[in-house]
Design a protein around this motif. Structure first.
Motif, mmCIF file in Angstrom:
data_model
loop_
_atom_site.group_PDB
_atom_site.id
_atom_site.type_symbol
_atom_site.label_atom_id
_atom_site.label_comp_id
_atom_site.label_asym_id
_atom_site.label_seq_id
_atom_site.Cartn_x
_atom_site.Cartn_y
_atom_site.Cartn_z
ATOM 1 N N GLN A 151 67.430 67.682 81.676
ATOM 2 C CA GLN A 151 66.770 66.494 82.996
ATOM 3 C C GLN A 151 66.680 65.087 82.546
ATOM 4 O O GLN A 151 66.616 64.274 82.674
ATOM 5 N N LEU A 152 65.764 65.695 80.994
ATOM 6 C CA LEU A 152 65.382 64.464 80.294
ATOM 7 C C LEU A 152 66.985 63.184 79.764
ATOM 8 O O LEU A 152 66.070 62.130 80.144
ATOM 9 N N ALA A 153 67.591 63.506 79.483
ATOM 10 C CA ALA A 153 68.995 63.237 79.995
ATOM 11 C C ALA A 153 69.360 62.086 80.576
ATOM 12 O O ALA A 153 69.752 61.183 80.533
ATOM 13 N N PHE A 154 69.091 62.624 82.587
ATOM 14 C CA PHE A 154 69.578 62.325 83.416
ATOM 15 C C PHE A 154 68.834 61.466 83.362
ATOM 16 O O PHE A 154 69.208 59.871 83.822
ATOM 17 N N GLU A 155 67.524 61.137 83.101
ATOM 18 C CA GLU A 155 66.568 60.463 83.339
ATOM 19 C C GLU A 155 66.768 59.263 82.253
ATOM 20 O O GLU A 155 66.751 57.907 82.949
ATOM 21 N N ARG A 156 67.192 59.055 81.357
ATOM 22 C CA ARG A 156 67.098 58.389 80.250
ATOM 23 C C ARG A 156 68.588 57.763 80.830
ATOM 24 O O ARG A 156 68.838 56.638 80.727
ATOM 25 N N VAL A 157 69.635 58.188 81.795
ATOM 26 C CA VAL A 157 71.123 57.410 81.891
ATOM 27 C C VAL A 157 70.126 56.749 82.982
ATOM 28 O O VAL A 157 71.017 55.375 82.967
ATOM 29 N N GLY A 209 58.664 77.325 70.928
ATOM 30 C CA GLY A 209 57.365 76.795 71.456
ATOM 31 C C GLY A 209 57.712 77.348 72.847
ATOM 32 O O GLY A 209 56.993 78.158 73.316
ATOM 33 N N VAL A 210 58.253 77.624 73.390
ATOM 34 C CA VAL A 210 59.299 77.581 75.035
ATOM 35 C C VAL A 210 58.748 79.112 75.348
ATOM 36 O O VAL A 210 57.932 79.679 75.435
ATOM 37 N N ARG A 211 59.813 79.878 73.907
ATOM 38 C CA ARG A 211 59.626 81.777 74.256
ATOM 39 C C ARG A 211 58.402 81.687 74.034
ATOM 40 O O ARG A 211 58.187 82.637 74.362
ATOM 41 N N HIS A 212 57.414 81.334 73.058
ATOM 42 C CA HIS A 212 55.784 82.096 73.026
ATOM 43 C C HIS A 212 55.260 81.650 74.607
ATOM 44 O O HIS A 212 54.856 83.023 75.213
ATOM 45 N N GLY A 229 70.223 73.731 72.425
ATOM 46 C CA GLY A 229 68.719 74.344 72.476
ATOM 47 C C GLY A 229 68.788 75.613 71.424
ATOM 48 O O GLY A 229 68.302 76.895 71.507
ATOM 49 N N GLU A 230 69.478 75.696 70.289
ATOM 50 C CA GLU A 230 70.102 75.973 69.252
ATOM 51 C C GLU A 230 68.493 76.608 68.481
ATOM 52 O O GLU A 230 67.846 75.202 67.982
ATOM 53 N N PRO A 231 68.559 77.207 68.126
ATOM 54 C CA PRO A 231 67.347 77.902 66.921
ATOM 55 C C PRO A 231 67.386 76.969 65.427
ATOM 56 O O PRO A 231 68.451 77.007 65.410
ATOM 57 N N GLY A 232 65.755 76.676 65.629
ATOM 58 C CA GLY A 232 66.086 75.629 63.920
ATOM 59 C C GLY A 232 66.372 74.265 64.355
ATOM 60 O O GLY A 232 66.227 73.324 63.404
ATOM 61 N N ARG A 233 66.691 74.176 65.823
ATOM 62 C CA ARG A 233 66.766 72.550 65.597
ATOM 63 C C ARG A 233 65.479 71.278 65.905
ATOM 64 O O ARG A 233 65.856 70.424 65.482
ATOM 65 N N ILE A 282 65.590 77.468 79.772
ATOM 66 C CA ILE A 282 64.547 76.312 80.249
ATOM 67 C C ILE A 282 64.926 75.444 79.106
ATOM 68 O O ILE A 282 64.770 73.547 79.968
ATOM 69 N N VAL A 283 64.804 75.138 77.881
ATOM 70 C CA VAL A 283 65.246 74.016 76.976
ATOM 71 C C VAL A 283 66.090 73.688 77.593
ATOM 72 O O VAL A 283 66.119 71.681 77.395
ATOM 73 N N ARG A 284 67.497 73.920 77.775
ATOM 74 C CA ARG A 284 68.255 73.373 78.424
ATOM 75 C C ARG A 284 68.405 73.060 79.623
ATOM 76 O O ARG A 284 68.658 71.255 79.323
ATOM 77 N N GLN A 285 67.460 72.815 80.536
ATOM 78 C CA GLN A 285 67.421 72.866 82.147
ATOM 79 C C GLN A 285 66.152 70.984 80.999
ATOM 80 O O GLN A 285 66.826 70.354 81.974
ATOM 81 N N VAL A 286 65.286 71.315 80.898
ATOM 82 C CA VAL A 286 64.800 70.287 80.711
ATOM 83 C C VAL A 286 65.098 69.189 79.538
ATOM 84 O O VAL A 286 65.075 68.125 80.403
#
Length: 79
Positions: free
Chosen positions: A45-51, A13-16, A3-7, A38-42
């Motif tokens: 979750q997406l990585a888990f769903e892909r697995v 968007g989440v901050r906003h 969730g690094e800034p600039g990535r 929040i970004v880390r959790q999302v």
């Protein structure tokens, strides 16, 4: 998945969105940390769903190969 800034645009968007849902100011809420969490959790979750999807596809492929080998073996026994 840090969730690094600039990535990408997700973190800003989440901050906003968080700032928009805190009427009258942030009142000491660490918006940056909250957004990163929040970004880390999302992303987690997406990585888990892909697995899970990959695991299901792998199981399907292995089942298909196993049944094909079983058919080959039974065809060989019939000869």
């Amino acid at each position: 998945m840090t969730g690094e800034p600039g990535r990408d645009g997700l973190l800003p968007g989440v901050r906003h969105v968080i700032e928009q849902h805190l009427p009258g100011g942030t009142y000491g809420v660490d918006v940056a940390s909250m957004a990163r969490d929040i970004v880390r959790q999302v992303r987690r979750q997406l990585a888990f769903e892909r697995v899970e999807e990959i695991g299901a596809k792998l199981a399907e492929t292995l089942e298909g190969r196993a049944s094909a080998r079983t058919e080959e073996a039974s065809d060989g026994d019939a000869r």
